[in-house]
Structure formats: C-alpha cells, structure tokens
Design a protein around this motif. Structure first.
Motif, PDB file in Angstrom:
ATOM      1  N   ASP A  76      36.086  39.866  51.243  1.00 25.13           N
ATOM      2  CA  ASP A  76      35.412  39.089  52.285  1.00 25.13           C
ATOM      3  C   ASP A  76      35.403  37.598  51.934  1.00 25.13           C
ATOM      4  N   LEU A  77      35.104  37.274  50.684  1.00 20.56           N
ATOM      5  CA  LEU A  77      35.073  35.869  50.279  1.00 20.56           C
ATOM      6  C   LEU A  77      36.456  35.234  50.378  1.00 20.56           C
ATOM      7  N   LEU A  78      37.480  35.953  49.942  1.00 20.03           N
ATOM      8  CA  LEU A  78      38.836  35.417  50.008  1.00 20.03           C
ATOM      9  C   LEU A  78      39.254  35.165  51.455  1.00 20.03           C
ATOM     10  N   PHE A  79      38.934  36.113  52.343  1.00 19.17           N
ATOM     11  CA  PHE A  79      39.295  35.941  53.754  1.00 19.17           C
ATOM     12  C   PHE A  79      38.568  34.752  54.366  1.00 19.17           C
ATOM     13  N   ARG A  80      37.271  34.621  54.112  1.00 21.83           N
ATOM     14  CA  ARG A  80      36.513  33.499  54.662  1.00 21.83           C
ATOM     15  C   ARG A  80      37.022  32.171  54.109  1.00 21.83           C
ATOM     16  N   TRP A  81      37.356  32.161  52.831  1.00 22.92           N
ATOM     17  CA  TRP A  81      37.890  30.938  52.214  1.00 22.92           C
ATOM     18  C   TRP A  81      39.216  30.537  52.853  1.00 22.92           C
ATOM     19  N   ARG A  82      40.148  31.485  52.958  1.00 27.08           N
ATOM     20  CA  ARG A  82      41.457  31.190  53.526  1.00 27.08           C
ATOM     21  C   ARG A  82      41.351  30.826  55.010  1.00 27.08           C
ATOM     22  N   SER A  83      40.319  31.335  55.674  1.00 25.52           N
ATOM     23  CA  SER A  83      40.118  31.023  57.098  1.00 25.52           C
ATOM     24  C   SER A  83      39.413  29.692  57.314  1.00 25.52           C
ATOM     25  N   GLY A  84      39.043  29.012  56.232  1.00 30.66           N
ATOM     26  CA  GLY A  84      38.379  27.715  56.343  1.00 30.66           C
ATOM     27  C   GLY A  84      36.891  27.805  56.598  1.00 30.66           C
ATOM     28  N   LEU A  85      36.295  28.987  56.381  1.00 26.68           N
ATOM     29  CA  LEU A  85      34.870  29.172  56.640  1.00 26.68           C
ATOM     30  C   LEU A  85      34.001  28.868  55.421  1.00 26.68           C
ATOM     31  N   LEU A  86      34.615  28.763  54.252  1.00 31.27           N
ATOM     32  CA  LEU A  86      33.897  28.423  53.033  1.00 31.27           C
ATOM     33  C   LEU A  86      34.579  27.227  52.384  1.00 31.27           C
ATOM     34  N   HIS A  87      33.787  26.205  52.078  1.00 27.85           N
ATOM     35  CA  HIS A  87      34.326  24.958  51.513  1.00 27.85           C
ATOM     36  C   HIS A  87      34.466  25.121  50.002  1.00 27.85           C
ATOM     37  N   LEU A  88      35.404  26.004  49.626  1.00 30.76           N
ATOM     38  CA  LEU A  88      35.625  26.339  48.231  1.00 30.76           C
ATOM     39  C   LEU A  88      37.052  26.014  47.821  1.00 30.76           C
ATOM     40  N   ASP A  89      37.255  25.991  46.527  1.00 35.46           N
ATOM     41  CA  ASP A  89      38.583  25.975  45.932  1.00 35.46           C
ATOM     42  C   ASP A  89      38.565  27.085  44.885  1.00 35.46           C
ATOM     43  N   ILE A  90      38.995  28.279  45.286  1.00 35.35           N
ATOM     44  CA  ILE A  90      38.924  29.431  44.387  1.00 35.35           C
ATOM     45  C   ILE A  90      40.043  29.318  43.362  1.00 35.35           C
ATOM     46  N   ALA A  91      39.643  29.074  42.117  1.00 39.34           N
ATOM     47  CA  ALA A  91      40.599  28.747  41.068  1.00 39.34           C
ATOM     48  C   ALA A  91      41.089  29.968  40.304  1.00 39.34           C
ATOM     49  N   ALA A  92      40.276  31.023  40.246  1.00 34.26           N
ATOM     50  CA  ALA A  92      40.653  32.195  39.457  1.00 34.26           C
ATOM     51  C   ALA A  92      39.769  33.371  39.805  1.00 34.26           C
ATOM     52  N   ILE A  93      40.303  34.567  39.565  1.00 35.33           N
ATOM     53  CA  ILE A  93      39.550  35.815  39.656  1.00 35.33           C
ATOM     54  C   ILE A  93      39.631  36.475  38.288  1.00 35.33           C
ATOM     55  N   ILE A  94      38.484  36.894  37.771  1.00 33.49           N
ATOM     56  CA  ILE A  94      38.412  37.567  36.471  1.00 33.49           C
ATOM     57  C   ILE A  94      37.853  38.966  36.691  1.00 33.49           C
ATOM     58  N   SER A  95      38.500  39.966  36.089  1.00 31.72           N
ATOM     59  CA  SER A  95      38.033  41.342  36.272  1.00 31.72           C
ATOM     60  C   SER A  95      38.208  42.136  34.994  1.00 31.72           C
ATOM     61  N   ASN A  96      37.298  43.095  34.803  1.00 27.41           N
ATOM     62  CA  ASN A  96      37.443  44.030  33.691  1.00 27.41           C
ATOM     63  C   ASN A  96      38.279  45.242  34.079  1.00 27.41           C
ATOM     64  N   HIS A  97      38.829  45.223  35.291  1.00 28.96           N
ATOM     65  CA  HIS A  97      39.743  46.269  35.761  1.00 28.96           C
ATOM     66  C   HIS A  97      40.937  45.609  36.461  1.00 28.96           C
ATOM     67  N   ARG A  98      41.981  46.394  36.684  1.00 31.28           N
ATOM     68  CA  ARG A  98      43.220  45.837  37.263  1.00 31.28           C
ATOM     69  C   ARG A  98      43.332  46.047  38.765  1.00 31.28           C
ATOM     70  N   GLU A  99      42.347  46.688  39.382  1.00 27.88           N
ATOM     71  CA  GLU A  99      42.489  47.118  40.772  1.00 27.88           C
ATOM     72  C   GLU A  99      42.915  46.019  41.739  1.00 27.88           C
ATOM     73  N   PHE A 100      42.459  44.783  41.533  1.00 33.14           N
ATOM     74  CA  PHE A 100      42.623  43.773  42.579  1.00 33.14           C
ATOM     75  C   PHE A 100      43.609  42.658  42.230  1.00 33.14           C
ATOM     76  N   TYR A 101      44.534  42.947  41.304  1.00 31.17           N
ATOM     77  CA  TYR A 101      45.510  41.906  40.966  1.00 31.17           C
ATOM     78  C   TYR A 101      46.456  41.639  42.132  1.00 31.17           C
ATOM     79  N   GLN A 102      46.774  42.673  42.934  1.00 28.01           N
ATOM     80  CA  GLN A 102      47.653  42.463  44.086  1.00 28.01           C
ATOM     81  C   GLN A 102      46.936  41.697  45.196  1.00 28.01           C
TER      82      GLN A 102
END
Length: 282
Positions: free
Chosen positions: A101-127
């Motif tokens: 949800d956050l990624l979609f809102r960010w890419r849609s211009g709804l959140l004034h963010l610059d998402i620099a990285a995603i950190i996870s203890n699992h591999r599920e969301f690398y794609q």
C-alpha cells in the motif's frame, strides 16, 4: 520563484507567541500560507505549525535567524523545505499489505516520500521491491545475530540519509538501543486498537474476548513495547460469527489506511511530540 518552508515549534506558553512568529516571518520576507497552533493547558506548552513562502533568504540563513529569535522563548523548532521529499526506509517481515500500500501510494504521488530502501528478515518481497526499483536488503535474524543485524540495519538507514523509518508489519522487537537511535523518526503499525491487546497475536486476543470492534494503531517506536506516542487509529466492526482468520483479513485494510495516514502526516511535518502524546495539525 518563492521557496516554501514548514516551521514547527513548541515552547512554554505565554502571550504574544503567534504575533512574534508572524512578525518574524514578515520581517524576513515570509508569506504565511497555512498556520495552526495549540495550547496544552495540562503541560503549559504551546505548539505551532506554519507553512510559508520566502524568497529573500536561503534555508541556512533562515535557520541562523531562527536560532536568535527562538532563544528568548525557549523554543524547540525545526525548519523544513517542502520541496524535499522525506527520505524513508521501510522494514517488513512476511505480511506485505502495508508495504504494498505504501509503495503504491508513493508511486502514485500520494505520499511525499523518497523511499530509499526496504529491509526485511525474509525474502518474500524482493520482487515487489524490484518492481518499484527500490533496493531490497535481506537480513535474516536470529536471537544470536540480533545485535549484528540491527547494526547493519542502522548502517543502511544512516547511509541512505533516512529521516523516517516505517515498520510496515515488521514482526521483530527493536532493541532499546535501536529505539533510542530512531527516536521520533520510526513509525510502527500495530494490529490492534491500543492500549488493548498489546504484544503478539492481537487478533487472537480480540477473538478470545469476543470484541465488537477491531482496530489498528500507528505510533512512534519507543523502548516500551507498543507504548509509543499514538499518531493515528481506526476500527472495523466485528461480530460473533467472525473467525480469527476473518478478523485478520478485515484488519489488513484498516492497518494499511492507518499507517498511510500516519506516514503522510509525519512526512508533511504535521505531527509534534508532546511527551507520551502527539499534537497533529491536519
């Protein structure tokens, strides 16, 4: 072309603060576009958020002038350029609805963010991260490696210049040291209406108690588990027929919406800390 800024401040309350702030901005060529203030009678503190345009001074010049202005009022203040999106790092585990949800809102211009990285203890969301062209750091964690992994996480956060860290269903408890390092800039989403059902498996606790409302809470991270200052909350209705799985599925939408609102308000510098509470200028 005017440069836009947000000034946030808090100080002991006294007559004339609004007049003084507006006068300071006028003297330095500022044109106020939005302003809000709040007096907390319980603590005797005054809070204010002002958005203004100014083309007569640079950001650094204004900060220098503000230091002299703020001292007699004992102000704690911050000045932000609104053109700069907020550098953000997201932590996630195996539940991806808030991240997506956050990624979609960010890419849609709804959140004034610059998402620099995603950190996870699992591999599920690398794609998923790759589809948004966001660097993905897989850092598996065990009890024995927790200190080393947190050190690497903080290294990434600092290297990316992150002003905000979002725990988007990151199901690990941060150490006291990590909480202190991220104080005031880490937001967690907890899948219950705090202070009810803290800790693990809140939907199971809610189902066991037969609640009629389930909720979600976005709050700042502190060393006290699920006790940090609350930014936003919301609820969904439930009834006797709902299973734990039903509550979990229902709660995902609430969690995503609550976290998105909290992140948006924080990124727009609308949230001011007031002890263990918050003041939010929406």
């Amino acid at each position: 072309m005017n440069h836009a800024y947000v000034l946030t401040l808090s100080c002991p309350d006294r007559p004339g603060i609004v007049h003084a702030v507006s006068g300071f901005l006028l003297e330095h060529g500022g044109n106020i576009e939005e302003a809000a203030q709040y007096n907390d009678h319980d603590t005797g503190l005054f809070f204010m958020r002002v958005q203004f345009a100014c083309d007569q001074h640079t950001h650094d010049d204004l900060k220098t002038q503000l230091r002299f202005f703020a001292e007699p009022f004992k102000m704690q203040w911050k000045l932000h350029a609104t053109t700069q999106p907020m550098r953000t790092v997201i932590l996630v585990s195996k539940e991806g609805h808030c991240l997506n949800d956050l990624l979609f809102r960010w890419r849609s211009g709804l959140l004034h963010l610059d998402i620099a990285a995603i950190i996870s203890n699992h591999r599920e969301f690398y794609q998923l991260a790759a589809s948004y062209n966001v660097p993905f750091h897989h850092l598996p964690m065990t009890a024995a490696t927790k200190a080393q992994v947190e050190a690497r996480q903080f290294e990434i956060i600092e290297a990316e210049g992150a002003e905000l860290v979002v725990l988007a269903r990151y199901m690990q408890i941060l150490s006291d040291d990590m909480c202190r390092k991220l104080a005031g800039r880490a937001i967690n989403i907890h899948h219950s209406f705090l202070p009810s059902f803290k800790g693990a498996k809140p939907y199971y606790q809610a189902h066991d108690r037969g609640v009629k409302l389930i909720g979600a809470t976005a709050h700042y991270v502190t060393a006290d588990l699920d006790e940090g200052p609350i930014i936003e909350q919301d609820v969904a209705r439930a009834d006797h027929s709902k299973t734990v799985e039903d509550l979990t599925a229902m709660g995902r939408d609430t969690e995503s919406q609550v976290l998105a609102r909290a992140v948006k308000w924080h990124s727009e510098h609308r949230v001011l800390l007031n002890g263990h509470k918050t003041v939010i200028f929406k």
